[in-house]
Design a protein around this motif. Sequence first.
Motif, PDB file in Angstrom:
ATOM      1  N   UNK A   1       0.846  -1.192   0.000  1.00 13.22           N
ATOM      2  CA  UNK A   1       0.000   0.000   0.000  1.00 13.22           C
ATOM      3  C   UNK A   1       0.880   1.241   0.000  1.00 13.22           C
ATOM      4  N   UNK A   2       0.600   2.131  -0.937  1.00 13.67           N
ATOM      5  CA  UNK A   2       1.279   3.425  -0.988  1.00 13.67           C
ATOM      6  C   UNK A   2       0.251   4.515  -0.714  1.00 13.67           C
ATOM      7  N   UNK A   3       0.544   5.335   0.267  1.00 13.15           N
ATOM      8  CA  UNK A   3      -0.283   6.505   0.547  1.00 13.15           C
ATOM      9  C   UNK A   3       0.272   7.631  -0.306  1.00 13.15           C
ATOM     10  N   UNK A   4      -0.595   8.410  -0.886  1.00 15.27           N
ATOM     11  CA  UNK A   4      -0.179   9.455  -1.818  1.00 15.27           C
ATOM     12  C   UNK A   4      -0.412  10.832  -1.215  1.00 15.27           C
ATOM     13  N   UNK A   5       0.442  11.246  -0.281  1.00 15.89           N
ATOM     14  CA  UNK A   5       0.227  12.544   0.349  1.00 15.89           C
ATOM     15  C   UNK A   5       0.699  13.679  -0.540  1.00 15.89           C
ATOM     16  N   UNK A   6       0.234  14.863  -0.219  1.00 12.26           N
ATOM     17  CA  UNK A   6       0.767  16.041  -0.860  1.00 12.26           C
ATOM     18  C   UNK A   6       2.039  16.446  -0.138  1.00 12.26           C
TER      19      UNK A   6
END
Length: 184
Positions: A87-92
Amino acid sequence: MKQLLKQYAGGLILLALLTALIGACLWSSRPVRLNASELTPAETLDSLPGLELYLDTHRGHTLSMTVMNRSGLSVESGGSVDQDATLYLDPGLDVLLNGTWYNVPYEPYASAGVGLELAPGEEIEGQTSLSQYGRLPDGQYRLSFVYWQQAPGDERPRKDLPLYASYTGLEISGGNDTLPTSSP
């Protein structure tokens, strides 16, 4: 002279190609220039009290990020999954320049998106990569995890739901060394 040129022509061509390759690598590894006059000021969204964001470890361009929901409310967000089901979280990513937060531009990439639902008391851990931002210059940064809060029985589409973000600080020092800092 012609004989000498013929004998070493392959080596000279290889040397020229290697020189060009090394030059291209050095050019692409230079730090990104972040000039406030060329960037978009970042919007700071409200956070739900109790929804916390932590950076756990770092390995080069990849960080381990944990989101804990102690807000008492269910929230929804998104992420992506790679071929190994990581799982990759895509934060700003925002940078602090002259006392103002600015969005850091990035190179878009394609991934398989997944919906994330986080019930009260749940937490998720995922990876976050900074490679799409290039080699970042030293400075103060913040990662943002954006989410929607949907109350039970609320049937509005996601685009009409309130949008929130939780933030965590990040200091870049010595090129791409990443150090968690206190919340921005």
